[in-house]
Design an enzyme around this catalytic site. Structure first.
Site, PDB file in Angstrom:
ATOM      1  N   LEU A   1       0.825  -1.213   0.000  1.00  0.00           N
ATOM      2  CA  LEU A   1       0.000   0.000   0.000  1.00  0.00           C
ATOM      3  C   LEU A   1       0.861   1.266   0.000  1.00  0.00           C
ATOM      4  CD1 LEU A   1      -2.965  -0.988   2.369  1.00  0.00           C
ATOM      5  CD2 LEU A   1      -2.792  -1.211  -0.111  1.00  0.00           C
TER       6      LEU A   1
ATOM      7  N   THR B   1       7.311  -5.324 -18.674  1.00  0.00           N
ATOM      8  CA  THR B   1       6.885  -4.225 -19.548  1.00  0.00           C
ATOM      9  C   THR B   1       7.629  -4.243 -20.883  1.00  0.00           C
ATOM     10  OG1 THR B   1       6.990  -1.813 -19.752  1.00  0.00           O
ATOM     11  CG2 THR B   1       8.598  -2.809 -18.302  1.00  0.00           C
ATOM     12  N   ASP B   2       7.031  -3.606 -21.884  1.00  0.00           N
ATOM     13  CA  ASP B   2       7.728  -3.494 -23.179  1.00  0.00           C
ATOM     14  C   ASP B   2       8.914  -2.533 -23.097  1.00  0.00           C
ATOM     15  OD1 ASP B   2       6.343  -1.072 -23.005  1.00  0.00           O
ATOM     16  OD2 ASP B   2       5.315  -1.264 -24.935  1.00  0.00           O
ATOM     17  N   GLU B   3       8.959  -1.707 -22.032  1.00  0.00           N
ATOM     18  CA  GLU B   3      10.022  -0.691 -21.949  1.00  0.00           C
ATOM     19  C   GLU B   3      11.411  -1.312 -21.803  1.00  0.00           C
ATOM     20  OE1 GLU B   3       9.350   2.770 -19.629  1.00  0.00           O
ATOM     21  OE2 GLU B   3       7.225   2.837 -20.108  1.00  0.00           O
TER      22      GLU B   3
ATOM     23  N   TYR C   1      13.561   3.269 -14.458  1.00  0.00           N
ATOM     24  CA  TYR C   1      12.432   2.337 -14.308  1.00  0.00           C
ATOM     25  C   TYR C   1      12.637   1.098 -15.180  1.00  0.00           C
ATOM     26  CZ  TYR C   1       7.920   0.219 -15.493  1.00  0.00           C
ATOM     27  OH  TYR C   1       6.918  -0.688 -15.751  1.00  0.00           O
ATOM     28  N   SER C   2      12.876   1.321 -16.486  1.00  0.00           N
ATOM     29  CA  SER C   2      12.975   0.153 -17.373  1.00  0.00           C
ATOM     30  C   SER C   2      14.228  -0.661 -17.075  1.00  0.00           C
ATOM     31  CB  SER C   2      12.893   0.554 -18.848  1.00  0.00           C
ATOM     32  OG  SER C   2      13.811   1.561 -19.171  1.00  0.00           O
TER      33      SER C   2
ATOM     34  N   LYS D   1      13.249  -2.926 -14.255  1.00  0.00           N
ATOM     35  CA  LYS D   1      12.384  -4.024 -14.702  1.00  0.00           C
ATOM     36  C   LYS D   1      13.199  -5.049 -15.511  1.00  0.00           C
ATOM     37  CE  LYS D   1       8.427  -4.427 -14.411  1.00  0.00           C
ATOM     38  NZ  LYS D   1       7.571  -5.079 -13.379  1.00  0.00           N
TER      39      LYS D   1
HETATM   40  P1  NAD Z   1       0.838   0.699  -9.923  1.00  0.00           P
HETATM   41  O1  NAD Z   1       1.922   1.681  -9.623  1.00  0.00           O
HETATM   42  O2  NAD Z   1      -0.531   1.178 -10.211  1.00  0.00           O
HETATM   43  O3  NAD Z   1       0.706  -0.337  -8.710  1.00  0.00           O
HETATM   44  C1  NAD Z   1       1.816  -0.889  -8.069  1.00  0.00           C
HETATM   45  C2  NAD Z   1       1.321  -1.619  -6.830  1.00  0.00           C
HETATM   46  O4  NAD Z   1       2.464  -2.235  -6.203  1.00  0.00           O
HETATM   47  C3  NAD Z   1       0.672  -0.718  -5.777  1.00  0.00           C
HETATM   48  O5  NAD Z   1      -0.496  -1.328  -5.280  1.00  0.00           O
HETATM   49  C4  NAD Z   1       1.732  -0.611  -4.701  1.00  0.00           C
HETATM   50  O6  NAD Z   1       1.192  -0.394  -3.395  1.00  0.00           O
HETATM   51  C5  NAD Z   1       2.416  -1.949  -4.804  1.00  0.00           C
HETATM   52  N1  NAD Z   1       3.794  -1.923  -4.301  1.00  0.00           N
HETATM   53  C6  NAD Z   1       4.768  -1.021  -4.603  1.00  0.00           C
HETATM   54  N2  NAD Z   1       5.896  -1.316  -3.924  1.00  0.00           N
HETATM   55  C7  NAD Z   1       5.622  -2.432  -3.190  1.00  0.00           C
HETATM   56  C8  NAD Z   1       6.401  -3.236  -2.308  1.00  0.00           C
HETATM   57  N3  NAD Z   1       7.672  -2.937  -2.010  1.00  0.00           N
HETATM   58  N4  NAD Z   1       5.814  -4.319  -1.744  1.00  0.00           N
HETATM   59  C9  NAD Z   1       4.528  -4.626  -2.019  1.00  0.00           C
HETATM   60  N5  NAD Z   1       3.746  -3.906  -2.830  1.00  0.00           N
HETATM   61  C10 NAD Z   1       4.298  -2.820  -3.418  1.00  0.00           C
HETATM   62  O7  NAD Z   1       1.411  -0.195 -11.101  1.00  0.00           O
HETATM   63  P2  NAD Z   1       0.676  -0.775 -12.401  1.00  0.00           P
HETATM   64  O8  NAD Z   1       0.650   0.272 -13.434  1.00  0.00           O
HETATM   65  O9  NAD Z   1      -0.561  -1.459 -12.000  1.00  0.00           O
HETATM   66  O10 NAD Z   1       1.762  -1.875 -12.864  1.00  0.00           O
HETATM   67  C11 NAD Z   1       1.752  -3.167 -12.299  1.00  0.00           C
HETATM   68  C12 NAD Z   1       2.863  -3.977 -12.920  1.00  0.00           C
HETATM   69  O11 NAD Z   1       2.677  -4.067 -14.319  1.00  0.00           O
HETATM   70  C13 NAD Z   1       4.255  -3.376 -12.711  1.00  0.00           C
HETATM   71  O12 NAD Z   1       5.146  -4.424 -12.468  1.00  0.00           O
HETATM   72  C14 NAD Z   1       4.557  -2.670 -14.024  1.00  0.00           C
HETATM   73  O13 NAD Z   1       5.943  -2.629 -14.255  1.00  0.00           O
HETATM   74  C15 NAD Z   1       3.848  -3.596 -14.989  1.00  0.00           C
HETATM   75  N6  NAD Z   1       3.378  -2.963 -16.239  1.00  0.00           N
HETATM   76  C16 NAD Z   1       2.625  -1.813 -16.195  1.00  0.00           C
HETATM   77  C17 NAD Z   1       2.143  -1.257 -17.379  1.00  0.00           C
HETATM   78  C18 NAD Z   1       1.303   0.001 -17.375  1.00  0.00           C
HETATM   79  O14 NAD Z   1       1.024   0.528 -18.445  1.00  0.00           O
HETATM   80  N7  NAD Z   1       0.853   0.504 -16.242  1.00  0.00           N
HETATM   81  C19 NAD Z   1       2.438  -1.875 -18.603  1.00  0.00           C
HETATM   82  C20 NAD Z   1       3.207  -3.040 -18.611  1.00  0.00           C
HETATM   83  C21 NAD Z   1       3.659  -3.584 -17.424  1.00  0.00           C
HETATM   84  O1  DAU Z   2       4.977   0.745 -21.910  1.00  0.00           O
HETATM   85  C1  DAU Z   2       4.586   0.244 -20.674  1.00  0.00           C
HETATM   86  C2  DAU Z   2       4.804   1.299 -19.611  1.00  0.00           C
HETATM   87  O2  DAU Z   2       3.820   2.303 -19.817  1.00  0.00           O
HETATM   88  C3  DAU Z   2       4.711   0.755 -18.190  1.00  0.00           C
HETATM   89  O3  DAU Z   2       5.740  -0.176 -17.984  1.00  0.00           O
HETATM   90  C4  DAU Z   2       4.819   1.889 -17.170  1.00  0.00           C
HETATM   91  O4  DAU Z   2       4.634   1.385 -15.855  1.00  0.00           O
HETATM   92  C5  DAU Z   2       3.747   2.908 -17.478  1.00  0.00           C
HETATM   93  O5  DAU Z   2       3.863   4.011 -16.591  1.00  0.00           O
HETATM   94  C6  DAU Z   2       3.826   3.388 -18.927  1.00  0.00           C
HETATM   95  O6  DAU Z   2       5.018   4.194 -19.134  1.00  0.00           O
HETATM   96  P1  DAU Z   2       4.989   5.544 -19.993  1.00  0.00           P
HETATM   97  O7  DAU Z   2       6.127   6.383 -19.571  1.00  0.00           O
HETATM   98  O8  DAU Z   2       4.855   5.243 -21.444  1.00  0.00           O
HETATM   99  O9  DAU Z   2       3.576   6.147 -19.477  1.00  0.00           O
HETATM  100  P2  DAU Z   2       3.137   7.637 -19.070  1.00  0.00           P
HETATM  101  O10 DAU Z   2       1.660   7.608 -18.872  1.00  0.00           O
HETATM  102  O11 DAU Z   2       3.964   8.181 -17.965  1.00  0.00           O
HETATM  103  O12 DAU Z   2       3.456   8.471 -20.376  1.00  0.00           O
HETATM  104  C7  DAU Z   2       2.873   8.140 -21.631  1.00  0.00           C
HETATM  105  C8  DAU Z   2       3.458   9.087 -22.665  1.00  0.00           C
HETATM  106  O13 DAU Z   2       2.954  10.414 -22.390  1.00  0.00           O
HETATM  107  C9  DAU Z   2       4.964   9.203 -22.613  1.00  0.00           C
HETATM  108  O14 DAU Z   2       5.472   9.364 -23.941  1.00  0.00           O
HETATM  109  C10 DAU Z   2       5.226  10.467 -21.807  1.00  0.00           C
HETATM  110  C11 DAU Z   2       4.010  11.347 -22.142  1.00  0.00           C
HETATM  111  N1  DAU Z   2       3.579  12.236 -21.045  1.00  0.00           N
HETATM  112  C12 DAU Z   2       3.322  11.694 -19.829  1.00  0.00           C
HETATM  113  C13 DAU Z   2       2.920  12.478 -18.782  1.00  0.00           C
HETATM  114  C14 DAU Z   2       2.667  11.888 -17.406  1.00  0.00           C
HETATM  115  C15 DAU Z   2       3.386  13.584 -21.297  1.00  0.00           C
HETATM  116  O15 DAU Z   2       3.573  14.080 -22.420  1.00  0.00           O
HETATM  117  N2  DAU Z   2       2.972  14.374 -20.258  1.00  0.00           N
HETATM  118  C16 DAU Z   2       2.750  13.885 -19.000  1.00  0.00           C
HETATM  119  O16 DAU Z   2       2.396  14.662 -18.071  1.00  0.00           O
END
Ligand code: NAD
Ligand code: DAU
Length: 372
Positions: free
Chosen positions: A42, A140-142, A175-176, A179
């Site tokens: 959390l 992630t694809d990143e 971040y990437s 991961k």
């Molecule tokens: P999010 O940031 O919304 O949620 C992360 C969750 O992990 C939260 O509930 C947080 O409380 C919990 N957490 C963080 N640190 C923790 C710790 N030390 N111990 C236990 N719990 C912890 O993330 P999301 O966007 O739902 O992404 C989830 C997963 O999917 C991640 O591994 C992310 O890399 C991957 N992913 C996300 C996206 C995207 O677009 N959001 C795309 C591809 C992969």
């Molecule tokens: O590709 C998968 C990833 O997608 C996940 O692994 C990550 O957890 C997730 O956060 C996401 O990463 P991005 O960096 O692509 O997402 P974000 O929403 O932060 O940004 C999307 C695009 O928009 C990126 O090119 C940056 C741009 N952006 C983002 C924000 C927050 C802006 O231009 N302005 C903004 O304020």
């Protein structure tokens, strides 16, 4: 605590976050014969309100714990006779990783290593060892780095190259990099100890319950409040978007039918330039709020680009389609419609995560900018 009444006992880490909460909901509802143990620390991104509708289900358990706490992870595995882990818990926001990389290494790398070691030790202590067990890493694809933009403006897709399961890892952001490092540990545990593992690499998710620091929910909220929309650089970066429930369905499918040792890419073949998404979101929010469509375009503010900003992500998910029959269920415009509707209907959820303690943290994190 006995796990006997359940056919499988599955830990989902990060189940209180964005994607995790959709996955927990899907698994709890679809598989009453499984017990789903949501393990989440959390952090600012975790919110149990995301799971209100299923919190009283008999096959759902929540444990507040940090995935970097080895003893806690071992104990939960033993207490619940865990036979599978789906690991989502992570620090997930690229901008935060640029400001504070250490927590990304701790949570994403050490957290993964902790879970790998805890599951290896626990499963090795059982008579059946690794038989019927699975460690599933949500990645992630990143990790693949960035692709070029080779097609002219307005012509999608924006290039001929896609990330496949064979693409070499080349992460750019902290971040990437965290991961990617975590994924390498997962493979190392498979290759060295024979731990049954699966990795999936997904593209950008969007939908309800996404924390409003990410592009789409941040912009919906700012448009609603008439605040500036901070578009990084020229808004020309391309992302491949997938509705979050389609990601959860893909994880369910891969978890059940994927082959241990394999990697699966998940993406919707749905590339969009940021600026085009921003305009689509503006039109949708304006229409739903009864404003003149496009009126909020005046809020678009081009700001300094994100450091090391990856130009284009595009996933080739044909392996998942060809081998397991998965495909996305929603068109992007339809998904955006549903998403905007959800945020406008759930103002209380948004207010909760953007006020009080969070607001203070956010202000400290982003400085005095009025764009976030
Ligand atoms: P999010 O940031 O919304 O949620 C992360 C969750 O992990 C939260 O509930 C947080 O409380 C919990 N957490 C963080 N640190 C923790 C710790 N030390 N111990 C236990 N719990 C912890 O993330 P999301 O966007 O739902 O992404 C989830 C997963 O999917 C991640 O591994 C992310 O890399 C991957 N992913 C996300 C996206 C995207 O677009 N959001 C795309 C591809 C992969
Ligand atoms: O590709 C998968 C990833 O997608 C996940 O692994 C990550 O957890 C997730 O956060 C996401 O990463 P991005 O960096 O692509 O997402 P974000 O929403 O932060 O940004 C999307 C695009 O928009 C990126 O090119 C940056 C741009 N952006 C983002 C924000 C927050 C802006 O231009 N302005 C903004 O304020």
């Amino acid at each position: 605590m006995s796990g006997q009444q359940f056919r499988r006992n599955i830990i989902v880490t990060g189940g209180a976050g964005f994607i995790g909460s959709h996955l927990v909901r899907l698994l709890v509802k679809k598989y009453p014969e499984y017990r789903i143990i949501n393990v989440d620390a959390l952090t600012y991104a975790g919110n149990l309100a995301n799971l209100k509708d299923i919190e009283n289900c008999d096959n759902y358990v929540f444990r507040k714990a940090d995935v970097t706490d080895f003893e806690a992870m071992r104990r939960i595995m033993e207490d619940f006779h865990v036979d599978a882990i789906i690991h989502l818990a992570a620090e997930s926001h690229v901008d935060r990783s640029i400001k504070d990389p250490f927590i990304f290494a701790k949570t994403n790398v050490l957290g993964t290593l902790t879970l790998l070691q805890a599951s290896k030790e626990y499963w090795e202590s059982l008579p059946e060892k690794f038989d019927g067990k699975l460690y599933y890493q949500v990645s992630t694809d990143e990790v693949y780095g960035a692709l070029e933009l080779t097609r002219p403006d307005g012509e999608a897709p924006y290039g001929d190259e896609f990330f496949t399961e064979q693409t070499r890892y080349a992460p750019h952001s902290p971040y990437s990099a965290s991961k990617a490092s975590a994924d390498h540990f997962v493979r190392a545990f498979h290759d060295t100890y024979g731990l049954p593992v699966i990795i999936s690499n997904c593209s950008n998710n969007y939908g309800p319950y996404q924390f409003p620091e990410k592009l789409i929910p941040l912009f919906i909220n700012n448009i609603r409040h008439g605040k500036p929309l901070p578009v990084y650089g020229k808004g020309e970066n391309v992302r491949d978007w997938l509705y979050v429930e389609d990601h959860a369905r893909a994880i369910d499918l891969i978890f059940h039918r994927g082959t241990p040792g394999e990697t699966y890419n998940i993406g919707g073949f749905n590339e969009w330039k940021n600026i085009d998404i921003v305009r689509l979101v503006i039109r949708t929010v304006d229409r739903m709020l009864g404003r003149k469509e496009g009126e909020s375009e005046r809020l678009i503010t081009f700001v300094t680009d994100r450091a090391g900003h990856d130009l284009r992500y595009a996933i080739d998910s044909s392996k998942l389609h060809d081998e397991l029959g998965w495909e996305p269920s929603l068109q992007f415009e339809e998904g955006i419609e549903k998403t905007v509707r959800w945020y406008l209907d759930n103002q209380e959820w948004l207010d909760n995560v953007t006020s009080g303690e969070y607001e203070n943290y956010y202000a400290r994190f982003y400085g005095d900018s009025d764009t976030h």
